[in-house]
Every structure is written in C-alpha cells, then in structure tokens.
Scaffold this active site. Sequence first.
Site, PDB file in Angstrom:
ATOM      1  N   HIS A 129       3.232   3.888  -8.711  1.00 24.07           N
ATOM      2  CA  HIS A 129       3.062   2.474  -9.091  1.00 24.07           C
ATOM      3  C   HIS A 129       4.326   1.949  -9.766  1.00 24.07           C
ATOM      4  CE1 HIS A 129      -1.043   2.643  -7.874  1.00 24.07           C
ATOM      5  NE2 HIS A 129      -1.428   3.468  -8.846  1.00 24.07           N
ATOM      6  N   ASP A 187       0.818  -1.206   0.000  1.00 26.87           N
ATOM      7  CA  ASP A 187       0.000   0.000   0.000  1.00 26.87           C
ATOM      8  C   ASP A 187       0.861   1.268   0.000  1.00 26.87           C
ATOM      9  OD1 ASP A 187      -2.325   1.503   0.080  1.00 26.87           O
ATOM     10  OD2 ASP A 187      -2.488   1.433   2.260  1.00 26.87           O
ATOM     11  N   LEU A 233      11.445 -20.448  -4.936  1.00 29.56           N
ATOM     12  CA  LEU A 233      10.479 -19.548  -4.307  1.00 29.56           C
ATOM     13  C   LEU A 233       9.215 -19.548  -5.145  1.00 29.56           C
ATOM     14  CD1 LEU A 233       9.579 -17.149  -2.430  1.00 29.56           C
ATOM     15  CD2 LEU A 233      10.715 -15.623  -4.062  1.00 29.56           C
TER      16      LEU A 233
END
Length: 224
Positions: free
Chosen positions: A29, A12, A122
Amino acid sequence: MNPLNHVAIIMDGNGRWGLKKKNSRNAGHRAGLHSVEKIIKETIKQNIQYLTLFTFSTENWKRPKKEITYLLNLLENFLVDKIEDLHEQNIKLNIIGVKNFSKKLNSILNISEKKTSKNTKLQINLALNYGSKFELLNAFKNLNKNNEKISEKNLKKYLQTKNIPDPEILIRTGNTKRLSNFLLWQIAYTEIFFEKKLWPDFNENDYIKIIKSFKKIKRNFGSI
C-alpha cells in the site's frame, strides 16, 4: 483521434505486491503511493482534465481492522504532506463516496477539497468509501423523494459524479478482470484496459501505452 478528458483507475495489487516483495501487505500500500504520484504527473503532461482513483471501496471494510487503519492513516498522512504541493500544481481534489471516517480524516478531506476547490489544471476524484450500487440506489431514492420522473437525465443529477464527464478510459491493474462495483453507470461506453502488472509496478510508460492504444480505437457508441 479520440478525445480524452477522463481516466479512471482501479489500483489493484498493492497487497499482493507487498507480500511478494516485502512479506507485508502494508508495504505494498505504501509503495502504491509512488505510482499514484507518477500517474498524476503524466496525467497533467497528457492534458487530461479528470483522474478518478478507486482508493477505498464500501467492500473494503471487510478487510482486517489493522489493514484498514493502516490504509486510512496512509491516506491521512499523504494528504497532510502533499496537499500544498497539489494546490501549487493547480490540482483540484474531489471526494466521491460517503465520508464516515474519523473526525480527523473527515476534517482533512474537507480542508483539502476546500483549499483546492478553485484549481483548474486537473481534477482528481478520490473514490473513498465508494460503491456504485449504493450510489445508484441513493439516486433512485432521491428521485422518488422529490417526485421526479425516472429518466437518464434526472438520475444523473443525483450521482456523485453529476458534474464530471464519464471516463473514456478505465484501467484496472493487478491481472484481475472485474469492475468491483466501480462507476457501473458511468462506464457504459468506457474503453476498459486490464493490466497484468500490480499497481506499484505500473508506471508512466504503461500509462502512455494505454493512452496511445485508446486513441486508435474506433468508438461507435452503438452505431456502425
């Protein structure tokens, strides 16, 4: 010391960072991708097996159309540019959420998942067009459709995270203290860390500090 297999992050603050620094939410962003790359590298260093990133929620469709288009194009370009690198690092990409994007983006997502499906270093779960309420409602509908008894075990079979262990840590950046319809079932006993920094400012040292704090926590799971 607490074992750590799965970290989930609500990334966020990108838009607020962009407005503050560049007078543009989109700039935030874009800057947030650098934090994503840093955290992926540190996750590998820490030998954590699963990393779930809340990338685009079911509620994010309420945002201005131009911003949505920019976000999805940013994701598209990131995958085109980085999927080979992720694959070479033995990273598996997994999408949770509903893929109802453009044909081009859906194709890129499917190709990325298929290409990396056998990787084991991962697993990155991208929560895309994801909402926990929808996930739970859909799970109950499937239980009913298949005439199955309502139980924790049966319900978990229909979650989008059915083959993924629940996260031990949830991090939310941006100085906002709410869960925003993210992994509501899965975080029942997750340790939650709310970070004041906006996502583009969040770095490896912040991440390591949270991991160290987690490892010192006495986790009782309802017992004493």
